[in-house]
Scaffold this motif. Structure first.
Motif, mmCIF file in Angstrom:
data_model
loop_
_atom_site.group_PDB
_atom_site.id
_atom_site.type_symbol
_atom_site.label_atom_id
_atom_site.label_comp_id
_atom_site.label_asym_id
_atom_site.label_seq_id
_atom_site.Cartn_x
_atom_site.Cartn_y
_atom_site.Cartn_z
ATOM 1 N N ASN A 126 0.757 -1.083 -0.054
ATOM 2 C CA ASN A 126 -0.109 -0.053 0.092
ATOM 3 C C ASN A 126 0.819 1.387 -0.039
ATOM 4 N N LEU A 127 2.206 1.094 -0.156
ATOM 5 C CA LEU A 127 2.946 2.164 -0.167
ATOM 6 C C LEU A 127 3.655 2.179 -1.541
ATOM 7 N N ASN A 128 3.835 3.511 -2.165
ATOM 8 C CA ASN A 128 4.236 3.126 -3.511
ATOM 9 C C ASN A 128 5.900 2.941 -3.402
ATOM 10 N N PRO A 129 6.263 1.958 -4.111
ATOM 11 C CA PRO A 129 7.863 1.496 -3.856
ATOM 12 C C PRO A 129 8.688 2.535 -4.412
ATOM 13 N N ALA A 130 8.163 3.466 -5.396
ATOM 14 C CA ALA A 130 9.206 4.181 -6.119
ATOM 15 C C ALA A 130 9.506 5.517 -5.672
ATOM 16 N N PHE A 131 8.812 5.987 -4.487
ATOM 17 C CA PHE A 131 8.697 7.175 -3.994
ATOM 18 C C PHE A 131 9.152 6.935 -2.219
ATOM 19 N N THR A 146 8.054 12.144 0.195
ATOM 20 C CA THR A 146 7.215 12.429 -1.176
ATOM 21 C C THR A 146 5.871 12.148 -0.912
ATOM 22 N N GLN A 147 5.380 10.952 -0.515
ATOM 23 C CA GLN A 147 4.038 10.557 -0.762
ATOM 24 C C GLN A 147 3.227 11.298 0.664
ATOM 25 N N ASP A 184 3.037 15.091 -0.102
ATOM 26 C CA ASP A 184 1.922 15.389 -1.106
ATOM 27 C C ASP A 184 0.386 15.451 -0.664
ATOM 28 N N ILE A 185 0.340 14.450 0.361
ATOM 29 C CA ILE A 185 -1.004 14.291 1.011
ATOM 30 C C ILE A 185 -1.203 15.508 1.802
ATOM 31 N N ASN A 198 -2.131 18.560 -0.033
ATOM 32 C CA ASN A 198 -3.143 18.519 -0.499
ATOM 33 C C ASN A 198 -4.498 18.881 0.360
ATOM 34 N N TYR A 230 13.008 4.817 1.596
ATOM 35 C CA TYR A 230 12.015 4.349 0.504
ATOM 36 C C TYR A 230 11.268 3.282 1.465
ATOM 37 N N LEU A 289 1.356 4.137 7.186
ATOM 38 C CA LEU A 289 0.125 4.213 6.714
ATOM 39 C C LEU A 289 -0.929 4.789 7.603
ATOM 40 N N MET A 323 -0.106 8.259 7.545
ATOM 41 C CA MET A 323 -0.664 9.158 6.267
ATOM 42 C C MET A 323 -1.923 9.282 6.343
#
Lengths: 336, 292
Positions: free
Chosen positions: B102-107, B111-112, B115-116, B119, B166, B179, B182
């Motif tokens: 559930n976490l984006n592996p590329a960022f 960053t994640q 962004d939240i 937002n 990461y 998470l 987040m």
């Protein structure tokens, strides 16, 4: 990361030795009489033998290879039988022209192919997706030399939007050589006229070469986008309220792009090979055109040099691609 | 009055064999500051109910046949996608089952999370403690600080440096904490946790549960806790709803339902929980090595 890069660069040497042996031996054992061709139809036997001796063609092949390879290490690629000029000098002039074309078409392929695939993946099975699929399929099945002629006809002859061939018009003088790429050199020199013209001359041949890669990259990007969209983290990003434009163009595209990276590396080799046809059609003074003329004249020193140059570029390009994996997928960079 | 009220929610899913009704009339009411457990076996529609509240069920293949979902008086079934997007993360937070996917592996985590945070700060700058007209840079700094604070609160040690790591460098339990942090960035009023501890081992499970219940107590939070683990429900929840075959069969105060179940399915489900008195199953002779 640095150790890995150095290791990969060290691997280039054995690869090149193998490649040079292969091309050298094939070039020498092929039937034909390069010295005779170079001497011309009315040469006497003595003149022919003099040329063979001058170029070392009367020696056994291992000796010839040894002489050649020790020369290469000193930057001497031998001389061309036809032009009688040193091959190294020719290569220095023609290789940048080809590389400029190859990298510009690769740039176009990525710039167009990735967004096309992303959009097709996002709007899966919609009219947009179908249109892109139809377009990419026809682009992939179009032979390049024909495509080049059609583009010349439409954009060069009928619409007169873009120049037909060459790198620059005769009236524009090329910028002082730094990289050998006219676009970059003219920018360095601050010569905007030369920059504009060299860019205009690039568009048609680069587009001709880029169309097939655009299509393949778009198709791969489409399928990996569809796969990434089904991942849990995309749902989490949605569930926490991120706008879809941010999710798609930042978070999904980076994950999906890593699948196309291998393809892009392989396309460097493919593009280098396809310059042979495209440079002929567009009269582009690069190594493709140079190699074609050399092959037709059984002039093997240029052929070997071009092969080695393409080999080095291909290996280096794939090294860069492998490094980029680490950027797109942080797990990989840790393992290196 | 309930914070969330679901009435007669019906959802059909399309597949190659045609449409199947997966939710057929879900009724669920969750009061303010409750921890509402939703239990049921696999396929009973628990997760789809949770996703429906945030309207995250893709349509198609899903299709709503009827029912209402009222959140704080607003009907979510008729809300536009843009209205829903503003509720997500800000009013309704979600935590899912598998922290590894559930976490984006590329960022980077930062960053994640940032962004939240940026937002949610668009609609409510106070959340990250800035003025509406702060510069981009000030926003970024404040957003990052808010994320670092939250990571510290969920028990990530050295959050100021770990935030730039990461996801693959975190263990499963730590990722689930990330998470949770987040989901809390936007200070949601309702937190939907879909089996948040199922993928974790037992000791980590207990820590994460403890963490979540402390958050609910300390912050004005209401939580829907979706699970198939009745033991967890007994420990954590104030209310419970039992789901079977796309419907809530029984709901009420957790002690009442677990002690004196009225519905036959609830009784069956409770009897399936192993205790010390559960008789051992008959030994499987083949598995024991006694080949006939």
């Amino acid at each position: 990361m640095l150790r890995y890069a150095l290791f990969r660069i060290a691997l280039i040497a054995p690869l090149l030795i193998g490649l040079s042996m292969l091309v050298f031996v094939i070039g020498r054992v092929l039937p034909g009489d390069p010295a005779g061709l170079a001497a011309g139809p009315y040469a006497t036997m003595e003149q022919r033998e003099a040329i063979a001796a001058e170029y070392g063609l009367d020696q056994p092949i291992p000796v010839q290879y040894w002489r050649y390879i020790t020369g290469v290490l000193e930057g001497d690629f031998g001389r061309s039988l036809m032009t009688r000029r040193p091959v190294a000098g020719d290569l220095a002039g023609y290789l940048p022209a080809t590389l400029e074309l190859v990298f510009f078409s690769l740039f176009l392929a990525i710039l167009i192919g990735i967004p096309l695939g992303l959009i097709a993946g996002i709007r899966r099975n919609s009219a947009t997706d179908m249109t892109i699929a139809a377009g990419t399929l026809s682009a992939m099945s179009m032979p390049q030399f024909f495509l080049g002629l059609v583009l010349q006809l439409i954009f060069g002859m009928m619409l007169s939007w873009l120049p037909l061939s060459g790198r620059l018009p005769f009236i524009v003088s090329p910028p002082p050589g730094v990289t050998g790429f006219y676009t970059i050199d003219s920018l360095i020199a601050g010569d905007l006229t030369a920059f504009r013209y060299s860019l205009l001359h690039l568009i048609l041949p680069a587009l001709t070469m880029a169309l097939a890669p655009i299509a393949t990259i778009a198709r791969i990007m489409r399928s990996s986008t569809i796969e990434v969209l089904q991942q849990d983290y995309v749902q989490t990003e949605r569930a926490l309220g991120l706008p879809s434009s941010l999710i798609l163009f930042k978070y999904v595209s980076k994950n999906a792009a890593s699948a196309t990276l291998t393809l892009i590396g392989l396309y460097v080799g493919w593009l280098l090979g396809s310059t042979v046809l495209v440079e002929k059609v567009f009269d582009w003074p690069g190594i493709g055109l140079y190699a074609t003329n050399a092959i037709l004249n059984q002039d093997f020193n240029p052929v070997i040099a071009v092969t080695l140059a393409i080999g080095v570029v291909f290996i280096l390009a794939n090294l860069v691609v492998d490094m980029l994996y680490g950027v797109l997928n942080p797990k990989v960079s840790n393992k290196q | 009055m309930s914070l969330l009220e679901i009435n007669g929610l019906r959802l059909a899913m399309r597949s190659f064999d045609g449409e199947t009704e997966v939710l057929n009339g879900v009724d669920l009411a969750v009061g303010e500051n409750a921890i509402a457990g939703v239990v049921g076996e696999t396929g009973s529609g628990k997760s789809l109910t949770g996703l429906s509240i945030s309207r995250l069920v893709p349509t198609p293949p899903g299709r709503y046949l009827g029912g209402t979902i009222r959140f704080d008086g607003q009907d979510l079934m008729t809300a536009s996608e843009e209205e829903m997007r503003r509720l997500r993360g800000r009013q309704i937070g979600m935590i899912f089952q598998d922290p590894t996917t559930n976490l984006n592996p590329a960022f980077r985590i930062s960053t994640q999370m940032v962004d939240i945070a940026l937002n949610v700060a668009k609609s409510d700058p106070e959340l990250i403690g800035i003025q509406a007209r702060s510069s981009r840079r000030a926003r970024r700094v404040a957003a990052r600080q808010r994320c670092v604070d939250l990571l510290g609160q969920v028990g990530i040690s050295d959050p100021d440096t770990r935030i730039d790591a990461y996801p693959h460098t975190f263990s499963g339990g730590m990722r689930q904490r990330v998470l949770i942090a987040m989901a809390l960035i936007g200070q949601p009023r309702l937190l939907i946790a879909d089996e948040p501890t199922t993928a974790l081992d037992v000791s980590v499970q207990a820590q994460v549960l403890e963490l979540m219940s402390s958050f609910v107590r300390e912050r004005d939070l209401t939580m829907i806790f979706i699970t198939h683990n009745i033991g967890v429900v007994a420990q954590l929840c104030t209310d419970v709803s039992v789901m079977n075959a796309g419907r809530v069969v029984e709901s009420g105060d957790v002690r009442k339902v677990l002690k004196n179940p009225e519905d036959s399915y609830t009784k069956e489900l409770l009897s399936a929980v192993m205790t010390r008195d559960t008789p051992r199953p008959a030994r499987n002779r083949a598995a024991a090595g006694a080949v006939a």
